[in-house]
Enzyme design. Structure first.
Site, PDB file in Angstrom:
ATOM      1  N   ASP A  33       4.431   5.896  -5.190  1.00  0.00           N
ATOM      2  CA  ASP A  33       3.587   6.216  -6.346  1.00  0.00           C
ATOM      3  C   ASP A  33       4.415   7.053  -7.328  1.00  0.00           C
ATOM      4  OD1 ASP A  33       1.733   7.618  -8.083  1.00  0.00           O
ATOM      5  OD2 ASP A  33       0.138   7.053  -6.690  1.00  0.00           O
ATOM      6  N   THR A  62       0.828  -1.200   0.000  1.00  0.00           N
ATOM      7  CA  THR A  62       0.000   0.000   0.000  1.00  0.00           C
ATOM      8  C   THR A  62       0.866   1.255   0.000  1.00  0.00           C
ATOM      9  OG1 THR A  62      -1.967   1.023   0.979  1.00  0.00           O
ATOM     10  CG2 THR A  62      -0.300   0.207   2.531  1.00  0.00           C
ATOM     11  N   GLU A 117       4.404  -2.405 -18.023  1.00  0.00           N
ATOM     12  CA  GLU A 117       2.941  -2.338 -18.257  1.00  0.00           C
ATOM     13  C   GLU A 117       2.647  -1.559 -19.540  1.00  0.00           C
ATOM     14  OE1 GLU A 117       2.413  -0.854 -14.106  1.00  0.00           O
ATOM     15  OE2 GLU A 117       0.512  -1.914 -14.287  1.00  0.00           O
TER      16      GLU A 117
END
Ligand code: 5GP
Length: 359
Positions: free
Chosen positions: A168, A99, A228
């Protein structure tokens, strides 16, 4: 094998994002509550939560909405407890939950208090026995209590949980360093590593290189979301960093493939996530088949079981059907994942014992 077999089989989950794994029912309840308070318009978000097919871009919009719904201390604690209990209910015996620590001044939340709220959620798990290495408990005594429960016929499930703190890609180097320092402080509470995630079309991974090197030097384990999108320069840079695992590995051209294979970096495979986001066209075209044939280290994962309406048992069922694998092969795949976990030796040994008993 029917679905029940995949549910009852012990499994290891190494790539699950906390806020991506929240139950739809919980998100709807939280959205209704915020709707009643006039903070959001419930009818505007209900269909967003319940929608099943999402592009990669839409997924990141959904995360922004989920974060509005979940980011206060009590809710972070609640979703952590629910997510762990959901994984344990389908016989996940080891969960590495990741997280992104968040700051939210309106709620008096700092990155540290966010992680403390997550740990509070682990402490609150009551449907199963949980080992998350809290600093204030003697673990040998705890193992003994669980064994005692088992020998007294109390057949409670047990799950080991360790945490990864995510950086992030939208963050700055300073914010990433704060996360790494927090992870180091929280090592006594089961934080074992660092993940780099977030929208792959945003930011430059090199921004975080210093923080990632620092994490590694301090003994934290590192996993990166890699490939990705078809950014070959980034993919090569990430592989050259030699992370201990990578997530996805979808858009690698031939030279990067060869590099990955020769370096034997374990891959966290997320079938449903890759297909739902159109990163891979169909399960038959998925690189799982190629890696499996080569016996490349890899593990099946959910990524975001809530966002993609999946479960680890479903991912095993999908792989078994698509790649024609039997019970023995699927069990071995689950067992192999123990070796790619970032857990300490004591836990690895316990997990191996558990798989031996289940075989
Ligand atoms: P959280 O870290 O808030 O608990 O979980 C949600 C976050 O994980 C998202 O905001 C995003 O940064 C990251 N995440 C979840 N799923 C994916 C994914 O499929 N790819 C990438 N790159 N990041 C993801």
């Amino acid at each position: 094998m029917d679905m029940e077999c995949y549910v009852s089989m012990p499994k290891v989950e190494l790539h699950a994002h906390l806020n991506g794994s929240v139950r739809d029912s919980t998100l709807l309840e939280l959205a209704k509550d915020l709707g009643e308070k006039g903070i959001i318009v419930f009818s505007d978000v209900e269909h967003v939560i319940l929608k099943n097919d999402r592009s990669l871009v839409e997924v990141f919009k959904l995360f922004d909405l989920i974060h509005i719904l979940t980011t206060d201390h009590n809710t972070v604690t609640r979703i952590t407890k629910e997510v762990v209990e959901d994984f344990a209910a389908e016989n996940v015996v080891y969960l590495e939950l990741r997280t992104t620590p968040k700051r939210n001044e309106l709620k008096g939340m700092t990155k540290r208090s966010y992680v403390e709220a997550v740990i509070e959620g682990l402490r609150g798990v009551c449907a199963v026995d949980i080992d998350f290495a809290p600093a204030d408990i003697e673990l040998e005594k705890w193992d003994a209590t669980c064994m005692n429960n088992a020998s007294n016929g109390l057949t409670r499930k047990k799950i080991y949980v360790r945490l990864l703190l995510s950086i992030d890609r939208r963050e700055t180097l300073e914010a990433a360093l704060e996360t790494v320092k927090l992870a180091l402080e929280m090592r006594g509470n089961g934080v074992v590593g660092i993940d780099l995630s977030g929208n792959p079309r945003v930011g430059d991974w090199k921004t975080f290189l210093l923080a990632l090197v620092f994490a590694r030097e301090q003994g934290l384990r590192v996993t990166l979301h890699c490939g990705e999108v078809p950014n070959q320069e980034e993919i090569h840079g990430m592989l050259d960093f030699h992370p201990e695992r990578i997530g996805h590995a979808c858009c690698l051209e031939e030279d990067a493939w060869n590099k990955l294979k020769s370096m034997k970096i374990p891959v966290e495979i997320c079938l449903t996530s890759n297909i739902r986001t159109n990163t891979i066209s169909s399960v038959d075209a998925h690189h799982f088949a190629d890696l499996y044939k080569l016996k490349h280290p890899m593990t099946l994962c959910t990524d975001d079981s809530g966002v993609f309406s999946t479960s680890l048992s479903k991912e095993y069922a999908i792989a078994a059907t698509a790649f024609n694998l039997g019970k023995k092969e699927m069990f071995q795949l689950a067992r192999n994942a123990v070796d790619f976990s970032f857990a300490e030796e004591r836990v690895v040994k316990q997990l191996k014992k558990l798989f031996d008993i289940a075989e």
